[in-house]
Motif scaffolding. Sequence first.
Motif, PDB file in Angstrom:
ATOM      1  N   ILE A 172      55.742  39.359  38.778  1.00 51.45           N
ATOM      2  CA  ILE A 172      54.610  40.083  38.107  1.00 51.45           C
ATOM      3  C   ILE A 172      55.092  40.282  36.932  1.00 51.45           C
ATOM      4  N   MET A 174      45.812  35.545  39.711  1.00 48.83           N
ATOM      5  CA  MET A 174      46.563  36.357  40.687  1.00 48.83           C
ATOM      6  C   MET A 174      46.958  35.568  41.821  1.00 48.83           C
ATOM      7  N   ILE A 220      52.603  39.009  33.869  1.00 52.93           N
ATOM      8  CA  ILE A 220      51.943  40.003  32.669  1.00 52.93           C
ATOM      9  C   ILE A 220      52.335  39.332  31.426  1.00 52.93           C
ATOM     10  N   ALA A 266      49.913  45.265  40.139  1.00 50.06           N
ATOM     11  CA  ALA A 266      49.886  44.070  39.134  1.00 50.06           C
ATOM     12  C   ALA A 266      48.343  44.196  38.788  1.00 50.06           C
ATOM     13  N   ILE A 317      50.901  35.333  42.400  1.00 49.81           N
ATOM     14  CA  ILE A 317      51.517  36.273  42.948  1.00 49.81           C
ATOM     15  C   ILE A 317      51.491  36.176  44.773  1.00 49.81           C
ATOM     16  N   ARG A 350      51.618  44.482  44.262  1.00 49.48           N
ATOM     17  CA  ARG A 350      50.357  43.607  44.087  1.00 49.48           C
ATOM     18  C   ARG A 350      49.247  44.535  43.553  1.00 49.48           C
TER      19      ARG A 350
END
Length: 201
Positions: A14, A116, A18, A138, A119, A135
């Motif tokens: 995560i 995404m 980011i 995030a 992840i 999750r």
Amino acid sequence: MNKLGSLLLVITTIVCLIQSAVAISVDIPAHAQLCFFEELQVGDKMTVTYQVGEGGNLDIDFLISDPLARLIKSSVRESTGTHVIEAATAGKHTYCFGNQMSSVTAKSVSFNVHDMQKIENTAKEDIDPIEREIRELADSIFAIKAEQEYIVIRERQHRDTAESTNARVKWWSLGQVALLAGVCFWQVVYLKRFFEVKRVV
């Protein structure tokens, strides 16, 4: 220990996501279209969020196409947008911002692209509640980041408008002062000549 290791893996993923979320600002001239691409595998998800910061009516055309040049999503004359796609074919997926409808005005567009799916690929199929919460966290972080960028762009736009209005008021005031001084000078000269003519007569 195994749960702790998988939890650390998800947290690290995560944080990396980011930091690697793309935040780009571009200027698109009138009658132009600017395109970018992302390599996606089948099933990968990509999210594109954009905001028009300045130029014209603050609107832009947007489209996403797959590697076979088939249109996946499009929008016309929007000032902001969020589009999520899931790749049906592997390869280069192209997304474009178009300013063809504008005859003279360039547009400034800020956008984010994030994926995404990375992840999900790093986690196990059976996830515990903590990983699920991470999750969701995030997803919330990306939404907050996009909202913050939207607010920054709007604040910059309002500041530019205020500064432009302030400059116009300043020049209008200076023009009024110059006009008033000119009228006063003309009145003094006219009255002076008027009385001089009276004395001669």
